[in-house]
Design an enzyme around this catalytic site. Structure first.
Site, PDB file in Angstrom:
ATOM      1  N   HIS A 110      -8.822   0.679  14.218  1.00 37.98           N
ATOM      2  CA  HIS A 110      -9.916   0.484  13.269  1.00 37.98           C
ATOM      3  C   HIS A 110      -9.364  -0.165  12.009  1.00 37.98           C
ATOM      4  CE1 HIS A 110      -8.161   4.495  12.661  1.00 37.98           C
ATOM      5  NE2 HIS A 110      -8.503   4.406  11.392  1.00 37.98           N
ATOM      6  N   HIS A 128       0.827  -1.200   0.000  1.00 37.62           N
ATOM      7  CA  HIS A 128       0.000   0.000   0.000  1.00 37.62           C
ATOM      8  C   HIS A 128       0.861   1.249   0.000  1.00 37.62           C
ATOM      9  CE1 HIS A 128      -4.222  -1.222   0.891  1.00 37.62           C
ATOM     10  NE2 HIS A 128      -3.653  -2.321   1.342  1.00 37.62           N
ATOM     11  N   GLU A 167      -9.892  10.860  12.785  1.00 31.28           N
ATOM     12  CA  GLU A 167     -10.516  10.795  11.469  1.00 31.28           C
ATOM     13  C   GLU A 167     -12.034  10.853  11.568  1.00 31.28           C
ATOM     14  OE1 GLU A 167      -9.190   7.048  10.019  1.00 31.28           O
ATOM     15  OE2 GLU A 167      -7.065   7.569  10.030  1.00 31.28           O
ATOM     16  N   TYR A 224     -17.962   1.987   0.581  1.00 30.03           N
ATOM     17  CA  TYR A 224     -16.564   2.075   0.978  1.00 30.03           C
ATOM     18  C   TYR A 224     -16.024   0.660   1.108  1.00 30.03           C
ATOM     19  CZ  TYR A 224     -12.478   3.230   3.845  1.00 30.03           C
ATOM     20  OH  TYR A 224     -11.206   3.352   4.332  1.00 30.03           O
ATOM     21  N   HIS A 274      -5.155  -0.381  11.602  1.00 26.17           N
ATOM     22  CA  HIS A 274      -4.124   0.513  12.114  1.00 26.17           C
ATOM     23  C   HIS A 274      -4.646   1.364  13.261  1.00 26.17           C
ATOM     24  CE1 HIS A 274      -6.185   3.435   9.534  1.00 26.17           C
ATOM     25  NE2 HIS A 274      -5.419   4.405   9.987  1.00 26.17           N
ATOM     26  N   HIS A 322     -13.108   7.896  14.179  1.00 23.48           N
ATOM     27  CA  HIS A 322     -12.057   7.079  14.776  1.00 23.48           C
ATOM     28  C   HIS A 322     -11.025   8.050  15.341  1.00 23.48           C
ATOM     29  CE1 HIS A 322     -13.408   4.028  11.551  1.00 23.48           C
ATOM     30  NE2 HIS A 322     -14.024   3.769  12.700  1.00 23.48           N
TER      31      HIS A 322
END
Length: 428
Positions: free
Chosen positions: A366, A287, A336, A345, A330, A360
């Protein structure tokens, strides 16, 4: 139809009447057409040239005549940081969409605060709001002295009549109204619902691209600033509401404050079509951090640490090999606030719907729910296109405090954490 000039942070000049702008100077002895010259500064006078923001406005009346006897008025459900009305238990939070009301409600009545962060009096932090609008503002005007406003429409088209000109928006676009700019909000059709970031800190700007180079992400040419347009209305009974110091103040006017005939400078409202965002990502494995999807950032005094970032998750291809493709699990020093404009999503295929939102907070774990994890772990890793999706985050370095109203919303999902409860031990 509104007309626009393209570019981000450009020094524009525009006039609704010809031969209005002075040539070679900003404040001549007599301005054309009997107008007043007035400077609107979005930064200190001595800010470096690269971050110095100001515009010269040539208007029918100076803004001192837009002021009268201000009286404090009820702010409704609009709150500012620091906010400590309630203390929800630590954990992940998610809400269903808030229904539009059946009653008449303009933008001034329709702001609902979900979270606040930082301190409005020191110009640090932000607040995350919803807006729920069922009628246009008529003979009502507003400006925010506490921060700039980033609108993210989710339902319904909205027109912003500003001092600088007219901006039309629809879901998939955003509009940014700088601190101190007067405007009113009109509906273009039916009711409107969306998300609103109130940025107390430094003005939003484009993030640095670093090794990405000169292209992709949000390209400056796709940002649109309105051409000059003005109202010349006298003898009318109108109101000007100002948000200052976390409170709302109101005065009566007998004319429109949207009376700027011409202007020039680099401090102005703008819009951007998020569908023009050009995402980049990994082409072989693993990623890139989600910061690669930052559209706009409000920097802080700490390099690399945002006062608030506006991040989106748009249509894109997933092609990485031997890679768990959804967002990973993470814990983050940033907090956020997330919303969904349309589609689904990929990390939360169920329970998170357009108009919904989640929080979060910093160092709260999360990540993908059970269905997303199991599906991605067993997926055939052929190229996959995520299509018809647009999620976003308001991400800040400050903890976000939930307002008492948001904490009591019936749409607060009491079982949100259950989406991870089925994650099983696979250790061998």
């Amino acid at each position: 139809m509104p007309e626009y000039m393209s570019g981000f942070g450009n020094s524009f000049e525009t006039e609704a009447l010809p031969d209005t702008l002075p040539v070679g100077r900003n404040s001549p002895q007599r301005v054309a057409h009997g107008l007043y010259a007035e400077q609107l500064s979005g930064s200190p006078f001595t800010a470096p040239r690269a971050s110095n923001e100001r515009s010269w406005l040539y208007r029918i009346r100076p803004s001192v005549l837009h002021s009268g006897r201000f009286e404090r008025v009820d702010a409704g459900l609009w709150r500012s940081a620091p906010e400590s009305e309630t203390h929800l238990p630590l954990g992940q939070l998610r809400w269903d969409p808030v229904p539009l009301p059946d009653t008449a409600q303009s933008f001034l009545d329709g702001v609902v605060t979900v979270t606040t962060a930082g301190d409005v009096s020191t110009h640090n932090g932000m607040a995350s709001h919803l807006y729920l609008i069922t009628e246009s503002m008529v003979d009502d005007y507003f400006y925010n002295a506490d921060g700039e406003l980033l609108f993210v429409p989710e339902q319904g088209n909205v027109r912003f009549w500003t001092e600088f000109g007219v901006i039309d928006t629809e879901p998939g676009e955003i509009a940014v109204i700088p601190r101190g700019v007067k405007f009113r909000v009109e509906l273009l059709g039916g009711p409107a619902r969306g998300y609103l970031c109130e940025n107390y800190g430094g003005a939003f700007t484009l993030p640095e691209r670093g090794p990405i180079g000169a292209n992709c992400l949000a390209n400056p040419r796709d940002f649109l600033t309105p051409v000059a347009a003005y109202e010349d209305r006298d003898g009318m009974a109108s109101r000007l509401t100002v948000k200052w110091g976390g409170a709302l103040w109101r005065t009566e006017l007998a004319h429109s404050p949207l009376d700027v005939v011409a202007w020039h400078g680099n401090y102005a409202p703008y819009k951007y079509d998020l569908r023009r965002y050009s995402p980049v990502g990994p082409l072989l494995f693993d990623h890139a951090d989600p910061s690669i999807f930052t559209v706009l950032t409000s920097p802080s005094e700490t390099p690399g640490t945002a006062n608030v970032d506006f991040v989106i998750f748009p249509d894109r291809w997933l092609v990485a090999e031997d890679t768990f493709r959804p967002p990973w699990y993470h814990m983050n020093v940033m907090s956020e606030f997330m919303g969904l404009v349309y589609g689904a999503y990929d990390a939360k295929p169920h329970g998170f719907v357009p108009g919904g939102f989640s929080l979060h907070n910093s160092m709260t774990p999360h990540g993908p729910d059970l269905e997303a994890f199991e599906g991605a772990s067993a997926a055939d890793l052929t190229p996959q296109r995520l299509q018809g999706t647009l999620a976003f985050m308001f991400e800040t370095r400050y903890p976000q405090r939930v307002s008492a109203h948001a904490a009591a919303m019936p749409g607060l999902q009491q079982d949100y954490a259950d989406c991870w409860s089925g994650l099983r031990r696979h250790f061998r």
